[in-house]
Design an enzyme around this catalytic site. Structure first.
Site, mmCIF file in Angstrom:
data_model
loop_
_atom_site.group_PDB
_atom_site.id
_atom_site.type_symbol
_atom_site.label_atom_id
_atom_site.label_comp_id
_atom_site.label_asym_id
_atom_site.label_seq_id
_atom_site.Cartn_x
_atom_site.Cartn_y
_atom_site.Cartn_z
ATOM 1 N N TYR A 1 -7.926 22.027 -2.565
ATOM 2 C CA TYR A 1 -7.820 20.613 -2.968
ATOM 3 C C TYR A 1 -7.555 20.507 -4.470
ATOM 4 O O TYR A 1 -6.670 19.756 -4.906
ATOM 5 C CB TYR A 1 -9.124 19.884 -2.603
ATOM 6 C CG TYR A 1 -9.152 18.432 -3.068
ATOM 7 C CD1 TYR A 1 -8.384 17.471 -2.433
ATOM 8 C CD2 TYR A 1 -9.966 18.038 -4.132
ATOM 9 C CE1 TYR A 1 -8.407 16.144 -2.847
ATOM 10 C CE2 TYR A 1 -9.997 16.715 -4.553
ATOM 11 C CZ TYR A 1 -9.216 15.767 -3.910
ATOM 12 O OH TYR A 1 -9.237 14.455 -4.318
ATOM 13 N N SER B 1 -7.426 14.045 -9.542
ATOM 14 C CA SER B 1 -8.870 14.137 -9.320
ATOM 15 C C SER B 1 -9.516 14.955 -10.432
ATOM 16 O O SER B 1 -8.881 15.819 -11.038
ATOM 17 C CB SER B 1 -9.137 14.829 -7.982
ATOM 18 O OG SER B 1 -10.492 15.197 -7.868
HETATM 19 N N1 NAD Z 1 -13.116 9.034 -3.205
HETATM 20 C C1 NAD Z 1 -13.206 9.852 -4.237
HETATM 21 O O1 NAD Z 1 -14.298 10.150 -4.715
HETATM 22 C C2 NAD Z 1 -11.959 10.435 -4.864
HETATM 23 C C3 NAD Z 1 -12.105 11.150 -6.048
HETATM 24 C C4 NAD Z 1 -10.955 11.676 -6.650
HETATM 25 C C5 NAD Z 1 -9.707 11.464 -6.084
HETATM 26 N N2 NAD Z 1 -9.593 10.771 -4.918
HETATM 27 C C6 NAD Z 1 -8.240 10.587 -4.365
HETATM 28 O O2 NAD Z 1 -7.989 9.201 -4.178
HETATM 29 C C7 NAD Z 1 -7.145 9.002 -3.046
HETATM 30 C C8 NAD Z 1 -7.796 8.024 -2.085
HETATM 31 O O3 NAD Z 1 -9.132 8.410 -1.825
HETATM 32 P P1 NAD Z 1 -10.061 7.562 -0.841
HETATM 33 O O4 NAD Z 1 -11.456 7.994 -1.111
HETATM 34 O O5 NAD Z 1 -9.702 6.129 -0.905
HETATM 35 O O6 NAD Z 1 -9.586 8.212 0.562
HETATM 36 P P2 NAD Z 1 -9.742 7.671 2.063
HETATM 37 O O7 NAD Z 1 -9.839 8.897 2.918
HETATM 38 O O8 NAD Z 1 -10.782 6.621 2.172
HETATM 39 O O9 NAD Z 1 -8.323 7.003 2.324
HETATM 40 C C9 NAD Z 1 -7.134 7.760 2.306
HETATM 41 C C10 NAD Z 1 -6.098 7.071 3.169
HETATM 42 O O10 NAD Z 1 -4.913 7.884 3.159
HETATM 43 C C11 NAD Z 1 -4.374 7.898 4.476
HETATM 44 N N3 NAD Z 1 -3.546 9.076 4.672
HETATM 45 C C12 NAD Z 1 -3.941 10.361 4.867
HETATM 46 N N4 NAD Z 1 -2.873 11.137 5.065
HETATM 47 C C13 NAD Z 1 -1.777 10.326 5.007
HETATM 48 C C14 NAD Z 1 -0.389 10.549 5.148
HETATM 49 N N5 NAD Z 1 0.097 11.775 5.442
HETATM 50 N N6 NAD Z 1 0.447 9.504 4.986
HETATM 51 C C15 NAD Z 1 -0.030 8.262 4.735
HETATM 52 N N7 NAD Z 1 -1.334 7.990 4.615
HETATM 53 C C16 NAD Z 1 -2.196 9.015 4.747
HETATM 54 C C17 NAD Z 1 -5.600 7.896 5.403
HETATM 55 O O11 NAD Z 1 -5.272 7.460 6.707
HETATM 56 C C18 NAD Z 1 -6.527 6.937 4.648
HETATM 57 O O12 NAD Z 1 -6.353 5.606 5.078
HETATM 58 C C19 NAD Z 1 -6.903 10.394 -2.443
HETATM 59 O O13 NAD Z 1 -5.662 10.881 -2.914
HETATM 60 C C20 NAD Z 1 -8.055 11.221 -2.994
HETATM 61 O O14 NAD Z 1 -7.735 12.591 -3.075
HETATM 62 C C21 NAD Z 1 -10.689 10.236 -4.297
#
Ligand code: NAD
Length: 256
Positions: A160, A150
């Site tokens: 985080y 991130s």
């Molecule tokens: N959305 C953003 O702006 C953003 C920015 C930077 C990084 N990220 C990273 O990208 C990744 C995905 O983000 P997103 O926005 O799609 O998130 P999201 O919350 O929409 O989806 C994350 C998914 O991970 C699953 N999950 C959580 N804990 C889990 C576990 N222990 N085992 C298996 N599955 C699990 C959840 O059930 C969910 O379906 C994350 O790692 C997040 O930190 C997101």
């Protein structure tokens, strides 16, 4: 499901964590559109099975599996199921992660059990999945891993951010440790992107502030921006790239 003229992943098997929604579901769809069979795994069993069913109904070779990436036994069983059902794994996307606003509170405000869970999922989850999939990739003779870090890992002020800095560390460590097995390991560091969970969780003003004053590219980051970076890093076009973290943040230049 859209089909693609590119078929970069024909015959490959991809294991995508956190695939019930958001980025993970989009990565799975992109791999299927380019010819891969995909294991979509998530701790949210009902949602991941529904997401997998959608891709299957559109003709994809897809399984939806319950898996808590923080639990090595749960990961081992999902990997075993995937290999049995789809074949040896060639691609792993370590996408599952906890990222709600509360994980950006100061350490003193987050109870220890929540800090532990954050690190179990965001950091140890990457370790468990990488080690389990690397065995299968080793048997296949090659593999590509992409981890989700991130922008927060470049301006580390929160639990985080620390977890996502560790993901960058795991990326270089595993790139070095798995290179001999023919496995490349890279990461993508998205900025603020408009996934459903981010839009629901973050104040609209913060998203707007990024677009207008923090980013050099003045538009909202989209899921597709991250999908194209991840699929590039998994493809043979990146066969000489490993240990790298690619920032996909519209150019937010603070820190290194
Ligand atoms: N959305 C953003 O702006 C953003 C920015 C930077 C990084 N990220 C990273 O990208 C990744 C995905 O983000 P997103 O926005 O799609 O998130 P999201 O919350 O929409 O989806 C994350 C998914 O991970 C699953 N999950 C959580 N804990 C889990 C576990 N222990 N085992 C298996 N599955 C699990 C959840 O059930 C969910 O379906 C994350 O790692 C997040 O930190 C997101």
């Amino acid at each position: 499901m859209s089909t693609s003229l590119l078929r970069r992943f024909e015959g490959r098997v991809a294991f995508v964590t956190g695939a019930a929604r958001g980025f993970g579901a989009a990565f799975a769809e992109a791999f299927v559109a380019e010819g891969a069979a995909v294991a979509m795994v998530d701790v949210d069993t009902a949602a991941v099975q529904e997401a997998a069913e959608k891709l299957r109904a559109a003709g994809g070779r897809v399984v939806g599996l319950e898996c808590d990436v923080a639990d090595p036994d749960s990961v081992a069983s999902a990997v075993e199921h995937t290999v049995g059902e789809l074949g040896e794994i060639g691609i792993l996307v370590n996408n599952a992660g906890l990222h709600l606003t509360r994980y950006n509170l100061p350490f003193a405000k987050l109870p220890t059990d929540e800090i532990r869970r954050l690190f179990d999922v965001n950091v140890l989850g990457v370790v468990h999945c990488t080690l389990a999939c690397a065995e299968s990739m080793g048997r296949a003779g090659r593999g590509a891993v992409v981890n989700l870090s991130s922008l927060s890992s470049y301006q580390v002020v929160s639990p985080y951010g620390v977890s996502k800095l560790a993901v960058r560390g795991l990326t270089t460590a595993f790139a070095a440790q798995l290179g001999d097995a023919g496995i490349r390991v890279n990461a993508v560091a998205p900025g603020l992107m408009a996934t459903e969970s981010a839009v629901a969780d973050l104040p609209a003003e913060l998203l707007q502030e990024f677009v207008t004053s923090r980013q050099s590219v003045h538009r909202t980051g989209a899921v597709e921006d991250v999908v194209s970076a991840v699929t590039y890093l998994c493809s043979d076009a990146a066969s000489f790239v490993t240990g790298e973290t690619l920032r996909v943040d519209g150019g937010v230049f603070r820190g290194v």
